[in-house]
Design an enzyme around this catalytic site. Structure first.
Site, PDB file in Angstrom:
ATOM      1  CB  CYS A  87      46.822 -49.086  20.185  1.00  0.00           C
ATOM      2  SG  CYS A  87      45.487 -50.283  19.983  1.00  0.00           S
ATOM      3  CG  HIS A 195      50.240 -51.756  17.878  1.00  0.00           C
ATOM      4  ND1 HIS A 195      50.388 -51.389  19.197  1.00  0.00           N
ATOM      5  CD2 HIS A 195      48.951 -52.108  17.723  1.00  0.00           C
ATOM      6  CE1 HIS A 195      49.227 -51.521  19.818  1.00  0.00           C
ATOM      7  NE2 HIS A 195      48.335 -51.949  18.951  1.00  0.00           N
ATOM      8  CD  GLU A 197      53.896 -50.725  19.696  1.00  0.00           C
ATOM      9  OE1 GLU A 197      53.713 -49.955  18.746  1.00  0.00           O
ATOM     10  OE2 GLU A 197      52.949 -51.187  20.384  1.00  0.00           O
TER      11      GLU A 197
END
Lengths: 221, 76
Positions: A87, A195, A197
């Site tokens: 990002c 994302h 994660e």
């Protein structure tokens, strides 16, 4: 695996990223403030998190890319150390010149915050080794400036050299050729807007992000 | 010494903000607007004697992203 998460003023995914790295690789990353000028010796992974470094002043990622630590990150990347930018981290990598192109305001002008369908690209890198080429996955995005652009020659080179890591499988932000993530020529630097994660455990609604870190662990460690 | 830096998107680079401004002008009834491009104006107060080369380097290294933007330097 020895890793570091770079923290800038305005980073806000740094702890999520550190948790994902710790949960999946079993070792806790060092949190490294952007004013530092050196990286730990023998580092296996540098992770640049999402957020709004410097409040997105001037351009997203522009100020962070000129932070003191970034000189060391660029040198480590040149030596082949894996660098993962997610990002705002992707924006910082393009602004620092480690990856080509630029991330502009979303074509629809709105902030996009939802899960999106992705297709794993043909890039060969430690980051994508846990996926198969063409595989359909879903990951969350949350960004205002994710509209990837580059000149046609650069785009042809990226595609010709098999450097697209992820493509959007739906219209998200107007990115040229649906690019959601790319790697550098050597394959050790990945920038991506989604994302991984945020999707590593069933409790988060899915685990499609997990294999990015698993693949990395297998290749690097 | 005041210097103005005009940063504009390169031709051919889609400008979503310009497009939105264009639509808003249309909505206000201003017909005859053919196109809108949005950019930035950065004003620098520089020490006397700052060279053109230094100002150019500031633009290339930080103020503009030359992948997508052009810049124009105007000494006031």
């Amino acid at each position: 695996m020895k890793s570091a998460v770079i923290v800038f003023p305005g980073s806000n995914c740094d702890r999520d990223l550190a948790v994902a790295i710790r949960e999946i690789t079993g070792s806790t990353p060092q949190m490294l403030w952007h004013r530092e000028t050196t990286l730990p010796d023998g580092i296996d992974l540098i992770a640049i998190p999402g957020g709004f470094s410097y409040g997105d002043y001037l351009r997203s990622g522009a100020m962070a890319a000129r932070s003191p630590i970034m000189q060391a990150v660029v040198e480590a990347a040149d030596r082949g150390v894996p660098v993962l930018g997610i990002c705002n981290g992707f924006q910082i990598l393009t602004e620092s010149g480690l990856l080509p192109g630029a991330l502009m305001r979303n074509a629809g002008l709105g902030f996009v915050c939802r899960d999106v369908a992705l297709c794993v690209g043909e890039a060969r890198s430690p980051f994508t080794s846990g996926y198969s080429v063409g595989e359909a996955i879903r990951l969350p995005v949350a960004h205002h400036d994710g509209n990837y652009t580059a000149d046609p020659e650069t785009l042809d080179r990226l595609e010709g050299e098999g450097r697209i890591a992820f493509r959007y499988a739906e219209d998200v932000n107007g990115s040229v050729r649906s690019i959601a993530g790319i790697v550098n020529a050597r394959g050790n630097v990945l920038g991506m807007m989604p994302h991984p994660e945020r999707l590593i455990e069933p409790a988060q609604g899915g685990t499609d992000g997990r294999r990015l870190f698993e693949g990395l662990l297998e290749t690097v460690a | 010494m005041k210097t103005r830096i005009y940063v504009t998107l390169k031709n051919g680079v889609l400008d979503p903000q310009g497009k939105a401004i264009h639509h808003a002008l249309d909505g206000l009834g201003f017909t005859g607007v053919n196109d809108v491009r949005a950019g930035k104006l950065i004003e620098l107060d520089l020490a006397d004697g700052t060279s053109d080369a230094d100002i150019d380097a500031m633009c290339r290294k930080l103020l503009a992203n030359t992948v997508i933007e052009n810049y124009r330097i105007e000494r006031v």
